[in-house]
Write an enzyme that holds these catalytic residues in place. Sequence first.
Site, PDB file in Angstrom:
ATOM      1  N   HIS A   1       0.827  -1.202   0.000  1.00 37.53           N
ATOM      2  CA  HIS A   1       0.000   0.000   0.000  1.00 37.53           C
ATOM      3  C   HIS A   1       0.864   1.255   0.000  1.00 37.53           C
ATOM      4  O   HIS A   1       1.885   1.327   0.692  1.00 37.53           O
ATOM      5  CB  HIS A   1      -0.900   0.032   1.238  1.00 37.53           C
ATOM      6  CG  HIS A   1      -2.137  -0.801   1.109  1.00 37.53           C
ATOM      7  ND1 HIS A   1      -3.011  -0.676   0.051  1.00 37.53           N
ATOM      8  CD2 HIS A   1      -2.659  -1.769   1.925  1.00 37.53           C
ATOM      9  CE1 HIS A   1      -4.015  -1.532   0.209  1.00 37.53           C
ATOM     10  NE2 HIS A   1      -3.821  -2.210   1.332  1.00 37.53           N
TER      11      HIS A   1
ATOM     12  N   ASP B   1       2.004  14.397   2.082  1.00 37.30           N
ATOM     13  CA  ASP B   1       3.192  13.614   1.779  1.00 37.30           C
ATOM     14  C   ASP B   1       2.754  12.284   1.169  1.00 37.30           C
ATOM     15  O   ASP B   1       1.718  11.725   1.544  1.00 37.30           O
ATOM     16  CB  ASP B   1       3.992  13.306   3.054  1.00 37.30           C
ATOM     17  CG  ASP B   1       4.847  14.472   3.505  1.00 37.30           C
ATOM     18  OD1 ASP B   1       5.289  15.247   2.648  1.00 37.30           O
ATOM     19  OD2 ASP B   1       5.071  14.593   4.721  1.00 37.30           O
TER      20      ASP B   1
ATOM     21  N   ASP C   1       7.732  10.332   2.106  1.00 43.11           N
ATOM     22  CA  ASP C   1       8.680  10.594   1.026  1.00 43.11           C
ATOM     23  C   ASP C   1       9.925  11.305   1.540  1.00 43.11           C
ATOM     24  O   ASP C   1      11.040  11.053   1.078  1.00 43.11           O
ATOM     25  CB  ASP C   1       8.017  11.385  -0.106  1.00 43.11           C
ATOM     26  CG  ASP C   1       7.261  12.620   0.363  1.00 43.11           C
ATOM     27  OD1 ASP C   1       7.354  12.979   1.551  1.00 43.11           O
ATOM     28  OD2 ASP C   1       6.560  13.225  -0.480  1.00 43.11           O
ATOM     29  N   ASP C   2       9.760  12.181   2.539  1.00 43.98           N
ATOM     30  CA  ASP C   2      10.925  12.853   3.124  1.00 43.98           C
ATOM     31  C   ASP C   2      11.879  11.852   3.766  1.00 43.98           C
ATOM     32  O   ASP C   2      13.105  11.987   3.670  1.00 43.98           O
ATOM     33  CB  ASP C   2      10.481  13.871   4.177  1.00 43.98           C
ATOM     34  CG  ASP C   2       9.636  14.986   3.587  1.00 43.98           C
ATOM     35  OD1 ASP C   2       9.942  15.428   2.466  1.00 43.98           O
ATOM     36  OD2 ASP C   2       8.666  15.408   4.240  1.00 43.98           O
TER      37      ASP C   2
ATOM     38  N   CYS D   1      -0.050   2.629  -4.586  1.00 43.24           N
ATOM     39  CA  CYS D   1      -0.823   3.822  -4.901  1.00 43.24           C
ATOM     40  C   CYS D   1      -0.028   5.086  -4.593  1.00 43.24           C
ATOM     41  O   CYS D   1       0.835   5.091  -3.712  1.00 43.24           O
ATOM     42  CB  CYS D   1      -2.120   3.834  -4.095  1.00 43.24           C
ATOM     43  SG  CYS D   1      -3.213   2.436  -4.426  1.00 43.24           S
TER      44      CYS D   1
ATOM     45  N   ASP E   1      10.821  11.864  -4.541  1.00 45.47           N
ATOM     46  CA  ASP E   1      11.135  13.293  -4.694  1.00 45.47           C
ATOM     47  C   ASP E   1      12.278  13.529  -5.680  1.00 45.47           C
ATOM     48  O   ASP E   1      13.231  14.261  -5.385  1.00 45.47           O
ATOM     49  CB  ASP E   1      11.474  13.918  -3.333  1.00 45.47           C
ATOM     50  CG  ASP E   1      10.235  14.131  -2.483  1.00 45.47           C
ATOM     51  OD1 ASP E   1       9.139  14.237  -3.067  1.00 45.47           O
ATOM     52  OD2 ASP E   1      10.355  14.199  -1.246  1.00 45.47           O
TER      53      ASP E   1
END
Length: 337
Positions: A207, A224, A240-241, A264, A271
Amino acid sequence: MGFLRRQLREQFEKKKPEALQADIRMISGCQDVQTSADVSNVSSFQLPDPAGNAGGACTSTLLNVLYKDHQTPEDTMSFVELLNKMRENLEAKGFSQVPQLTASHPIDVNDDFDLVPPAATGTRRALLIGINYVGHEQGVLRGCHNDVKNMVEYIKAVHGFEDENITILMDDGEHTAPTHANMIAAYKKIVALSKADDALFCHFSGHGAKIRDDDRGEEDDGYDETLVPIDYHENGMIRDDDLYDILIKPLVQGVHLVCLMDCCHSGTVLDLPYVYKADGNFTEMEIDENFDFKKLLGKFGIDDFDKFGGEALGKINGDALGKVGKDALGKLNKFFG
């Protein structure tokens, strides 16, 4: 590509942060706004001896295209052809998701595609994570374990990856569990072991989600993109960070990393600044119109963003460039110096 976009790309390449000097490429199963399908029967994808009946649409169609290409070694397949074939296969099976390629460098998408770039002459290492969310009341998937098994067979048979250099995380009771802590540790380990000329392959099937941006306030849409570990209820998701900090930023120059994200909202989960989408609107890789330079610079401690022409460097989209015109280019040149 417009004049200002081309100038921006040239200036960005000259002054790109050191952390983006590694060769990083990501194939994602869909754009940020899209969901990625879990397929209950992958027999129509015609994979050789599939590990099970279920699988992710992105992983299954990618393997279908790659195996067919491998059967005719005298022919070559470009990045464009790969993504277009994936899109055609997905559409033929009723899926609307659009595969896309993002990268740390502006790849010529007409060049030959290879999961292991020819320049990667060192050790080949892989990290594959498949999460079916076994035991959860909601959100259980069926195909993610099979995705990993099928992909492992492919990288071993076609690209010569060795078992000792392959790490697998799955919630199947046999492998290391894909918890938040274990996923972070596995990403850190593959980066720490990597050296110039090594080929790294990272695959995630599970997921993905979008959650409210944390206190950095970097995402234009306020969200995010995340990967969802098995224990997300207790320990949260991987933003993502976080992925940028542990997987992208520490890579040394000369390392070649290819990621496959079959989840998804995965379009920009790493990034990366350059994008090519198989939607018929792209002819080459462009700087992603949603790429946030302020976010990138913030990762490197550049806080006084407005001082360097933030108006032009925030979200580089067509409307913004049209409004600031030549002044934008001046600010960009001043910023990149």
